[in-house]
Each structure stands twice: as C-alpha cells, then as structure tokens.
Design a protein around this motif. Structure first.
Motif, mmCIF file in Angstrom:
data_model
loop_
_atom_site.group_PDB
_atom_site.id
_atom_site.type_symbol
_atom_site.label_atom_id
_atom_site.label_comp_id
_atom_site.label_asym_id
_atom_site.label_seq_id
_atom_site.Cartn_x
_atom_site.Cartn_y
_atom_site.Cartn_z
ATOM 1 N N TYR A 1 61.023 36.726 71.421
ATOM 2 C CA TYR A 1 61.601 35.382 71.313
ATOM 3 C C TYR A 1 63.066 35.414 71.746
ATOM 4 C CZ TYR A 1 63.299 31.077 69.101
ATOM 5 O OH TYR A 1 63.889 29.860 68.854
ATOM 6 N N GLY B 1 65.572 33.721 71.036
ATOM 7 C CA GLY B 1 66.560 33.534 69.980
ATOM 8 C C GLY B 1 66.796 34.782 69.152
ATOM 9 N N SER C 1 66.924 35.517 64.208
ATOM 10 C CA SER C 1 67.254 34.091 64.188
ATOM 11 C C SER C 1 66.711 33.467 62.899
ATOM 12 C CB SER C 1 66.658 33.387 65.404
ATOM 13 O OG SER C 1 65.240 33.450 65.368
ATOM 14 N N GLU D 1 64.960 30.790 62.461
ATOM 15 C CA GLU D 1 63.581 30.308 62.541
ATOM 16 C C GLU D 1 62.573 31.450 62.437
ATOM 17 O OE1 GLU D 1 65.429 29.777 66.746
ATOM 18 O OE2 GLU D 1 66.049 29.705 64.663
ATOM 19 N N SER E 1 62.343 24.831 74.872
ATOM 20 C CA SER E 1 63.106 25.193 73.681
ATOM 21 C C SER E 1 62.550 26.454 73.034
ATOM 22 C CB SER E 1 63.093 24.046 72.664
ATOM 23 O OG SER E 1 61.767 23.791 72.227
ATOM 24 N N ILE F 1 65.138 23.191 67.507
ATOM 25 C CA ILE F 1 65.307 24.308 68.433
ATOM 26 C C ILE F 1 65.949 23.781 69.714
ATOM 27 C CG2 ILE F 1 64.198 26.281 69.517
ATOM 28 C CD1 ILE F 1 63.755 26.143 66.511
ATOM 29 N N MET G 1 66.549 26.005 76.183
ATOM 30 C CA MET G 1 67.120 27.219 76.760
ATOM 31 C C MET G 1 68.005 26.878 77.947
ATOM 32 S SD MET G 1 63.690 29.619 76.733
ATOM 33 C CE MET G 1 64.526 31.137 77.227
ATOM 34 N N ASP H 1 70.025 31.742 79.106
ATOM 35 C CA ASP H 1 68.978 32.141 78.159
ATOM 36 C C ASP H 1 67.706 32.548 78.901
ATOM 37 O OD1 ASP H 1 70.509 31.562 75.876
ATOM 38 O OD2 ASP H 1 69.865 29.472 75.868
#
Length: 234
Positions: A22, A24, A28, A30, A56, A163, A166, A170
């Motif tokens: 992921y 993030g 993260s 989440e 996202s 979220i 990106m 990213d």
C-alpha cells in the motif's frame, strides 16, 4: 437466488495488493486500523468506511483487507458493486454467513431504492460480534445523496477514513515499490517516463508493469527507457 460467491469471482485479489505494498505504508492510520479491526473481530462488530476519489488507493485497501483476513483464517468476500449492481438486491443475500465482507463503490446504490433498502437490511443482519464490514465510496455518507435516511445513518456508525488521491510522485514511488516486490528493478526515471507517456490510472499502470515484467524476463533485459519504448511500442 444469485450466489454471491460466484458473483465475486470476476473480482480477483491481486497477489501484490497487500498492506505491505500500500502506497501509504504499513504504518499508516488506515492500515493500522484495518489490521486491528480484523484482530478484534470477535470482540464486537467492526465497520470501516473508506472514501476517496479515483486513484486514492481505497480499492487496494479492500484487496489487502481480504488477503489479510484469509491469512487469519477468516472467510471473506470482496463485492464490487460496479460489477454486480446490475443483478439487483439479490447480490447481498447470503453474505451474512461470512466473517469479513468488503463492498467497493457503495456510492452506486444512491438513488436506487431497492438497493438502498437491501444494503440497509444487510447491514442490520451483519451487525454482530465476529463480523467485519469494510465499504468504500467516493464521498462521505452525508454527501452521497442517499434517499433512505436510516441507511445514511448506518454508514456513519463506523470509523471513517478520507483517503487522498495519489500524486504523480506517489504513483512513481508505488510503481518502483511494486516492481521491487516482484524482484524487478524499475528506476524512478523509468517510472516517471511511464507516467508521462501512459494513462495515469494506477490500475492501468500496474497492468503495464505486469506486461513489462513478463517481457523483461523473456528477453533477459533490464527495464530501461529504450526497452520500455520498444515493448510498449511508444
């Protein structure tokens, strides 16, 4: 009655769409929350609502949740409403027997009275200890134009994460990271070249990465911009 297991088959779980990959990061908020929700599933009902626009990464989190749940020995399903909403309310029947249910693109039920009612009824049936429900949508519950007030209220019961989409940075980082997980060396320069010459849709970019991976192995060549150009005919 439609079999939800069969309906979910087209929605495959990519092996590399895990919490580890992921963009993030595994630490993260989440990801930390979703892991804890799965570990706390026997204590009480776990509900998470993920909202964000395209790219996202919210669908990635659904895949990762299902994969992690399977690793914990939990029964799970990922239902993409975009794929199955055409079958009507019956797609939500029979899901109650599962431990973890992930539903993508919940915003698509807005304005469909039958689907809104079916989702509300499913929520009420599933709301018990030992169950984990994760939903995604493009907007917050009060912005979905849900016509059934009780359903809108239910969608606010759990933990909500917004979220962010990106950025190109990213996406480049995610492509390099995903390539490395496959044992494939993709330079930042090559990743940015793909972003400038192809669709910025992350799913499409990952499909291209898969094609490049196979081509690189077949030709025993490293990924360079000339090789990428030749392979993709750019």
């Amino acid at each position: 009655m439609l079999d939800p297991m069969q309906l979910a088959l087209p929605v495959t779980l990519p092996d590399d769409e895990t919490f580890t990959s992921y963009f993030g990061g595994e630490k993260s908020l989440e990801v930390t929350h979703l892991k804890k929700a799965l570990s706390d599933i026997q204590k009480d009902f776990q509900f998470t609502y993920l909202c964000g626009l395209a790219d996202s990464g919210k669908s990635h989190l659904l895949y990762a949740t299902c994969i992690h749940a399977q690793e914990l020995g939990l029964s799970t399903i990922l239902l993409s409403l975009r794929e199955v909403i055409k079958f009507g309310p019956d797609v939500l029947e029979g899901l109650d027997a599962l431990d973890v249910v992930c539903i993508d693109d919940v915003h698509l039920v807005a304005g469909d009275d039958a689907m809104e009612k079916a989702l509300f009824n499913f929520f009420n049936r599933f709301n018990e200890a030992g169950k984990c429900l994760v939903m995604t949508a493009d907007l917050l519950p009060n912005m979905l134009n849900i016509t059934l007030p009780d359903l809108e209220s239910r969608l606010t019961w759990g933990t909500t994460f917004q979220i962010r989409s990106m950025s190109d940075d990213d996406k480049a980082e995610a492509l390099v990271k995903r390539a490395n997980m496959r044992g494939l060396e993709l330079s930042d320069e090559c990743a940015r070249f793909l972003l400038t010459r192809l669709s910025r849709d992350m799913r499409a970019l990952l499909d291209v990465l898969d094609k490049l991976d196979h081509a690189s192995m077949a030709a025993q060549r490293k990924l360079t911009i000339p090789f990428i150009k030749a392979t993709l005919k750019l």
